[in-house]
Design an enzyme around this catalytic site. Structure first.
Site, short mmCIF file in Angstrom:
data_model
loop_
_atom_site.label_atom_id
_atom_site.label_comp_id
_atom_site.label_asym_id
_atom_site.label_seq_id
_atom_site.Cartn_x
_atom_site.Cartn_y
_atom_site.Cartn_z
N ASN A 9 0.86 -1.18 0.00
CA ASN A 9 0.00 0.00 0.00
C ASN A 9 0.90 1.23 0.00
O ASN A 9 1.56 1.52 1.00
CB ASN A 9 -0.89 -0.04 1.26
CG ASN A 9 -1.78 1.18 1.37
OD1 ASN A 9 -1.79 2.05 0.49
ND2 ASN A 9 -2.54 1.26 2.45
N LYS A 11 0.05 4.29 -0.13
CA LYS A 11 -0.58 5.45 0.54
C LYS A 11 -0.37 6.71 -0.31
O LYS A 11 -0.34 6.61 -1.54
CB LYS A 11 -0.06 5.57 1.97
CG LYS A 11 -0.25 4.25 2.75
CD LYS A 11 -0.02 4.35 4.22
CE LYS A 11 -0.27 2.99 4.87
NZ LYS A 11 -0.14 3.00 6.31
N HIS A 95 -9.73 1.16 4.91
CA HIS A 95 -8.45 1.27 5.61
C HIS A 95 -8.63 2.15 6.85
O HIS A 95 -9.40 3.11 6.83
CB HIS A 95 -7.39 1.88 4.67
CG HIS A 95 -6.01 1.76 5.23
ND1 HIS A 95 -5.54 2.58 6.22
CD2 HIS A 95 -5.01 0.88 4.96
CE1 HIS A 95 -4.30 2.22 6.53
NE2 HIS A 95 -3.95 1.20 5.77
N GLU A 97 -6.91 4.42 8.09
CA GLU A 97 -6.66 5.85 7.87
C GLU A 97 -7.90 6.53 7.29
O GLU A 97 -8.20 7.68 7.61
CB GLU A 97 -5.43 6.02 6.96
CG GLU A 97 -4.14 5.72 7.72
CD GLU A 97 -3.02 5.16 6.88
OE1 GLU A 97 -3.06 5.27 5.65
OE2 GLU A 97 -2.07 4.61 7.48
N GLU A 167 -5.64 -5.27 10.14
CA GLU A 167 -4.58 -4.30 10.43
C GLU A 167 -4.90 -3.61 11.76
O GLU A 167 -5.66 -2.62 11.78
CB GLU A 167 -4.50 -3.25 9.32
CG GLU A 167 -4.23 -3.84 7.95
CD GLU A 167 -3.63 -2.81 7.01
OE1 GLU A 167 -2.46 -2.96 6.66
OE2 GLU A 167 -4.33 -1.85 6.66
N GLY A 173 2.11 2.20 10.88
CA GLY A 173 2.81 3.48 10.74
C GLY A 173 3.98 3.66 11.68
O GLY A 173 4.37 2.75 12.42
N SER A 210 3.18 -2.62 10.33
CA SER A 210 4.62 -2.71 10.62
C SER A 210 5.24 -4.05 10.18
O SER A 210 6.15 -4.56 10.85
CB SER A 210 4.91 -2.46 12.10
OG SER A 210 4.59 -1.13 12.44
P1 13P Z 1 2.88 0.05 7.75
O1 13P Z 1 3.42 -1.23 7.16
O2 13P Z 1 3.67 1.25 7.32
O3 13P Z 1 2.73 -0.05 9.24
O4 13P Z 1 1.41 0.28 7.14
C1 13P Z 1 0.54 -0.80 7.05
C2 13P Z 1 -0.65 -0.41 6.28
O5 13P Z 1 -1.36 0.51 6.63
C3 13P Z 1 -0.97 -1.17 5.06
O6 13P Z 1 -2.22 -0.86 4.56
#
Ligand code: 13P
Length: 251
Positions: A9, A11, A95, A97, A167, A173, A210
């Protein structure tokens, strides 16, 4: 069991040049790979170019969101049929976020899952509990609610194209702490059981939060982890390839 999916992803990162450069390096490096389903999720503006660049390769394309309606007076939105038109196979829905920063709710997630299925695309449905929900021990209720709500009223045929990505919000993050494989596997088992109750079939369930080259092998070998959903470690081709290679060695 289906082939494990390892999805990156991206982002809100990468210009057109950066996005196409990453896949240009990735394509030859994974040619002949049939151990894992490789999926990249660029920003909307890079989808077309990346779709062209990966055409004929074994990389699949995901968008990071969509609107629930196919078309109409919805300024600024992008619909699932348009994402299909541009070459996507998957759309990420719900997601954390988007739930936390953009007001996404179980209701809107359900509408979007329907829209994606209607367009004939696969959904990568994201769910996960916050730190507070984990600490007050309500995570199981939260995860069950998110799964049941998101999958409400899907037909058997539509369900065939849903992949769940677990997740935990506290694991995502820069401030995130990766879930231990035991914790992740236990939650995934519960999620899979809930989804099976709704859908009547075993739904693939990815882990995200992570994921990195150090923890990917332990995670991917868990019985209820059918793939990985990666943010930061997939933003550079070396990191993503490292994870792909390490996972391929143990699956
Ligand atoms: P990270 O791997 O940076 O923690 O993010 C995971 C994520 O949000 C995948 O959609």
């Amino acid at each position: 069991m289906r082939t494990p999916m390892i999805a990156g992803n991206w982002k809100l990162h990468k210009t057109l040049g950066e996005a196409t450069a990453l896949v240009a390096e990735l394509i030859p490096a994974i040619a002949g790979n049939n151990h894992v389903e490789v999926v990249v999720a660029p920003v909307y503006t890079a989808l077309h170019k990346v779709a062209e660049a990966i055409s004929g390769s074994n990389i699949k394309l995901a968008a990071q969101n969509c609107y629930a309606e196919a078309q109409g007076a919805f300024t600024g939105e992008v619909s699932a049929p348009l994402l299909k038109d541009v070459g996507c196979q998957y759309v990420i829905i719900g997601h954390s976020e988007r739930r936390q920063l953009f007001g996404e709710t179980d209701e809107s997630v359900n509408r979007k899952v329907h829209a994606v299925a209607e367009a004939g695309l696969g959904t990568i449905l994201c769910i996960g509990e916050t730190l507070e929900e984990r600490e007050n021990d309500s995570m199981l209720d939260v995860l069950r609610r998110q799964v049941r709500f998101a999958l409400r009223n899907l037909s058997t045929e539509q369900m065939a194209h849903v992949v769940i990505a677990y997740e935990p919000v506290w694991a995502i993050g820069d401030a995130g702490i990766p879930a231990t494989s035991d914790y992740a596997d236990a939650r995934q088992a519960e999620i899979i059981a809930t989804a099976e109750d709704v859908l009547g079939r075993r739904v693939p369930c990815l882990y995200g939060g992570s994921v990195n080259p150090e923890n990917c092998q332990e995670l991917i070998q868990c019985p209820h982890i059918d793939g990985l959903f990666i943010g930061r470690s997939a933003w550079k081709v070396e990191g993503y390839l490292d994870i792909l290679t390490r996972c391929a060695a143990v699956i």
